[in-house]
Motif scaffolding. Structure first.
Motif, short mmCIF file in Angstrom:
data_model
loop_
_atom_site.label_atom_id
_atom_site.label_comp_id
_atom_site.label_asym_id
_atom_site.label_seq_id
_atom_site.Cartn_x
_atom_site.Cartn_y
_atom_site.Cartn_z
N ARG A 233 -8.64 6.24 -0.81
CA ARG A 233 -8.86 4.80 -0.69
C ARG A 233 -9.29 4.19 -2.03
NH1 ARG A 233 -12.91 3.39 2.87
NH2 ARG A 233 -12.06 1.31 3.00
N ALA B 102 -4.30 -1.11 -6.93
CA ALA B 102 -3.93 -2.45 -6.46
C ALA B 102 -4.61 -3.52 -7.32
CB ALA B 102 -4.33 -2.62 -4.99
N ALA B 103 -5.88 -3.31 -7.66
CA ALA B 103 -6.60 -4.29 -8.48
C ALA B 103 -5.96 -4.43 -9.85
CB ALA B 103 -8.07 -3.87 -8.62
N GLU C 80 -13.99 -5.62 -3.02
CA GLU C 80 -13.48 -6.59 -2.04
C GLU C 80 -12.63 -5.90 -0.99
OE1 GLU C 80 -11.35 -9.71 -4.05
OE2 GLU C 80 -13.13 -10.38 -5.14
N GLY C 81 -11.84 -4.93 -1.42
CA GLY C 81 -10.94 -4.23 -0.51
C GLY C 81 -11.57 -3.06 0.21
N LEU C 82 -12.57 -2.44 -0.40
CA LEU C 82 -13.15 -1.22 0.16
C LEU C 82 -14.53 -1.38 0.74
CD1 LEU C 82 -12.45 1.52 -2.55
CD2 LEU C 82 -11.45 1.34 -0.30
N ASP D 48 -2.74 -6.37 -9.43
CA ASP D 48 -2.97 -7.78 -9.09
C ASP D 48 -3.59 -8.58 -10.23
OD1 ASP D 48 -1.99 -7.32 -6.58
OD2 ASP D 48 -3.95 -7.31 -5.58
N ALA E 140 -7.20 1.29 -4.00
CA ALA E 140 -7.86 0.00 -4.26
C ALA E 140 -7.86 -0.34 -5.74
CB ALA E 140 -9.28 0.02 -3.71
N THR F 274 0.83 -1.21 0.00
CA THR F 274 0.00 0.00 0.00
C THR F 274 0.86 1.26 0.00
OG1 THR F 274 -1.79 -1.17 1.11
CG2 THR F 274 -1.83 1.22 1.24
N PHE G 72 -13.02 -6.26 -7.68
CA PHE G 72 -11.81 -6.36 -6.86
C PHE G 72 -11.70 -5.17 -5.91
CE2 PHE G 72 -10.14 -8.60 -10.83
CZ PHE G 72 -10.43 -9.87 -10.34
N ALA G 73 -12.02 -3.98 -6.39
CA ALA G 73 -11.96 -2.79 -5.54
C ALA G 73 -12.97 -2.90 -4.40
CB ALA G 73 -12.22 -1.53 -6.36
#
Length: 147
Positions: free
Chosen positions: A20, A27-28, A46-48, A31, A24, A4, A43-44
């Motif tokens: 945020r 990162a998605a 899932e994280g947020l 990944d 996110a 991060t 995916f975003a």
């Protein structure tokens, strides 16, 4: 995936405010190379937790404009995003399942392919898409073989 703190550093380095949703989405994309927008939204989230579709579209646009992600749009496909930027690589696309793989530049540096006639343009990039069938699809039994 970068940590991060690395993602935050990348955003700051591109003069983008660290939020945020931006972290996110970035990162998605790191990944899941070549993911489409709907996948990135999933995916975003899932994280947020909850993030709006519009927010993800806005973040993808900002990240693309800042050069942190690259948007590719193979003909017949939805737009895809990748974090591999700054080089002149190309893509191979499976005609059967739509899988996408990176292909390094054929020869030399950008634009890596010499145009026979550049029509006076100052060329700085070549975009090549190789079409074919991925290894998984080429070894899968065809639907006709089960009859």
């Amino acid at each position: 995936m970068p940590a991060t703190s690395e993602l935050e550093r990348m955003l700051r380095g591109a003069s983008l405010r660290v939020t945020r949703p931006r972290v996110a989405v970035l990162a998605a994309v790191h990944d899941h190379p070549h993911a489409d927008t709907n996948s990135i939204i999933g995916f975003a989230r899932e994280g947020l937790g909850d993030v709006s579709l519009q927010a993800v579209y806005d973040v993808l646009r900002a990240l693309t404009d800042a050069g942190l992600v690259r948007r590719i749009h193979p003909p017949g496909s939805v737009a895809r995003y990748e974090s591999r930027v700054g080089d002149n690589h190309h893509h191979a696309v499976c005609r059967s399942c739509g899988a996408i793989a990176d292909v390094d530049c054929a020869v030399g540096s950008a634009p890596c392919l010499i145009a026979a006639d550049h029509h006076g343009y100052v060329l700085d990039e070549a975009e090549v898409i190789y079409w074919g069938v991925c290894p998984e699809c080429s070894t899968a039994p065809s639907p006709d073989s089960t009859i």
